[in-house]
Design an enzyme around this catalytic site. Structure first.
Site, PDB file in Angstrom:
ATOM      1  N   GLU A 114      32.601  26.526  40.360  1.00 45.86           N
ATOM      2  CA  GLU A 114      33.154  27.573  40.646  1.00 45.86           C
ATOM      3  C   GLU A 114      33.178  28.671  39.814  1.00 45.86           C
ATOM      4  O   GLU A 114      33.528  29.740  39.927  1.00 45.86           O
ATOM      5  CB  GLU A 114      34.638  27.185  41.542  1.00 45.86           C
ATOM      6  N   HIS A 156      32.785  22.919  36.350  1.00 46.79           N
ATOM      7  CA  HIS A 156      33.183  23.492  37.352  1.00 46.79           C
ATOM      8  C   HIS A 156      32.211  24.470  38.181  1.00 46.79           C
ATOM      9  O   HIS A 156      31.916  25.607  37.518  1.00 46.79           O
ATOM     10  CB  HIS A 156      34.370  24.315  36.844  1.00 46.79           C
ATOM     11  N   CYS A 183      35.688  18.170  38.417  1.00 48.69           N
ATOM     12  CA  CYS A 183      36.381  17.813  37.091  1.00 48.69           C
ATOM     13  C   CYS A 183      37.057  16.737  37.088  1.00 48.69           C
ATOM     14  O   CYS A 183      36.641  15.435  37.515  1.00 48.69           O
ATOM     15  CB  CYS A 183      37.298  19.037  36.466  1.00 48.69           C
TER      16      CYS A 183
END
Lengths: 252, 212
Positions: B183, B181, B83
């Site tokens: 994750e 993202h 990001c």
């Protein structure tokens, strides 16, 4: 192009999931972390965790619950309930939240939204906007303290102001419909989606996929539901199949 | 064998619980660091990022790590930027006029324009060009108001669209920078992290299989 998000909501008190009709008569429905993992397996696009009793009882959302959900979850996690200060938000983000939702404290002190956005970025800050139809039925007013306090503040005006102050998303709950299962307040969704420049999550009243379809067609970016998933009436993947059949793209 | 250590730059401005949990699920041991030598030499390094460009660069300057980050990329060491961590690699951003980025890749970051919702919050496509090897087609979770509009020369890239084109991610060898993202991007994101760890020579667990 962004695709509509399907967001199961975990209403949590004392580390356990509860869901009640219009915030009263809460009943137990399970462990948050294992339930979040099930929703993830079923294709949920995000999880919202709300500590429903936090504001009334002056408690913070259970940080241990957030951490347990986070460990299992590879999806965005939004947490709300009892955020009064930037430090409250920091504790939730450190525990594993990706976004924090704030309602009562922001109404009481709108500058809190700006402090939160400056410190964490507006993409972390969700305005939890609880709205109720006024007795005149002509507009909606902002409701705080878990549905208990009608502020008289116009919901559309507040939504616009909150975005200007730093809110990056709006979690819009119709207090009239919450837990009732009679469908979202579509006029409310349309009004706020039109007025606000940030994404809007519809909440309050979903009874099945048709309600989610109607909300998405009204212009919201995401749809939140609790009961229909908790009660096993629908799974996220079965809802997504129904949405796809209605021509609405979903993440498979 | 103990889990391999994956170092995360302690910028102090990002909430990184999600990144730590994702590294653990992939079989690594996340370790926070602000140590120049570690940031230069670590087998695998993550530059996370949530927040704004100016505080991000200030954090890097206060840690005094801009030069070792540049050296790390010059040496093509395995690095994952997420990001804002990706945006900081560029030369500048409309979000912070007058502030210089790391300048590791050419180009500038600009704000989304047009009749779209800002920030971009939600799931959007990732469309890799044929030169990509870590990045695969799929949907990822984004949370951003600014974006790279053009792929930098010398990097393979994936694109997406939010009203207008944006660069979803760039990669070169074991260096991967994502606007989205990974994750928070479900099994697809977990597999991307695993492929990146593998590119760093770390045997990643296949933590989450895509359901059939």
């Amino acid at each position: 192009m962004l695709i509509p998000r399907i967001i199961p909501c975990l209403d949590v008190r004392d580390g356990r999931i509860v869901k009640g009709v219009q915030f009263a008569n809460l009943r137990d429905a399970g462990d948050p972390a294992s339930r979040a993992a099930i929703y993830q397996d079923h294709g949920a696009d995000e999880i919202v965790l709300l500590d429903v009793s936090a504001t009334l009882e002056g408690r913070q959302a259970a940080l241990r619950t957030i951490a347990a959900v986070r460990e299992a979850l590879s999806l965005p996690l939004t947490v709300g309930g009892g955020v009064r200060t930037a430090d409250d938000a920091a504790a939730m983000l450190d525990a594993g939240a990706d976004k924090v939702a704030v309602n009562t404290a922001a109404v009481n002190e709108p500058a809190l939204l700006t402090r939160l956005a400056d410190r964490f970025g507006c993409q972390c800050i969700v305005l939890a906007l609880d709205a109720a139809l006024r007795p005149t039925q002509s507009s909606w007013e902002v409701v705080t303290r878990s549905g208990k306090h009608r502020t008289g503040l116009d919901a559309i005006t507040w939504a616009t102001q909150a975005v200007a102050l730093g809110a990056g998303e709006i979690l819009l709950t119709s207090i009239d419909r919450d837990g009732v299962g009679s469908g979202y307040d579509i006029d409310l969704l349309r009004a706020i989606s039109t007025a606000a420049s940030v994404p809007v999550i519809a909440s309050g009243g979903a009874s099945g996929p048709d309600d989610l379809v109607a909300a998405i067609r009204a212009g919201v970016d995401a749809v939140l539901a609790a009961s229909i998933f908790h009660d096993g009436l629908w799974t996220v993947d079965s809802v997504k199949r129904q949405l796809a059949a209605s021509g609405i793209p979903t993440r498979q | 064998m103990p889990p391999a250590q994956v170092y995360i730059v302690r910028t102090g401005i990002a909430n990184i619980a999600s990144v730590l949990a994702a590294i653990r699920r992939a079989g690594g041991e996340p370790v926070m660091t602000a140590d120049r030598t570690v940031i230069d030499q670590a087998t695998a390094l993550v530059l996370p990022g949530v927040g704004a460009f100016s505080p991000g660069m200030r954090a890097i300057d206060e840690l005094g790590i801009a030069d070792v980050l540049k050296a790390r990329f010059a040496a093509a060491r395995p690095t994952l930027c997420i990001c804002l961590g990706m945006q900081l690699l560029f030369e500048s951003s409309q979000e912070a006029p007058g502030i210089r980025g790391l300048g590791i890749v050419p180009g500038t970051i600009s704000k989304f324009t047009g009749n779209i919702r800002i920030p971009q919050l939600g799931w959007n496509q990732v469309q890799p060009d044929p030169a990509c090897s870590l990045l695969k087609p799929g949907f990822a979770y984004y949370a951003n108001s600014y974006r790279a509009a053009q792929a930098p020369a010398g990097w393979a890239s994936a694109s997406s669209t939010h009203g207008e084109p944006l660069i979803a991610a760039i990669e070169r060898g074991p260096m991967l920078a994502c606007q989205f993202h990974p994750e928070l991007s479900g099994p697809w994101g977990a597999q991307l992290i695993s492929r990146w760890l593998t590119s760093a020579g770390i045997p990643a667990q296949r933590a989450e299989a895509i359901p059939c």
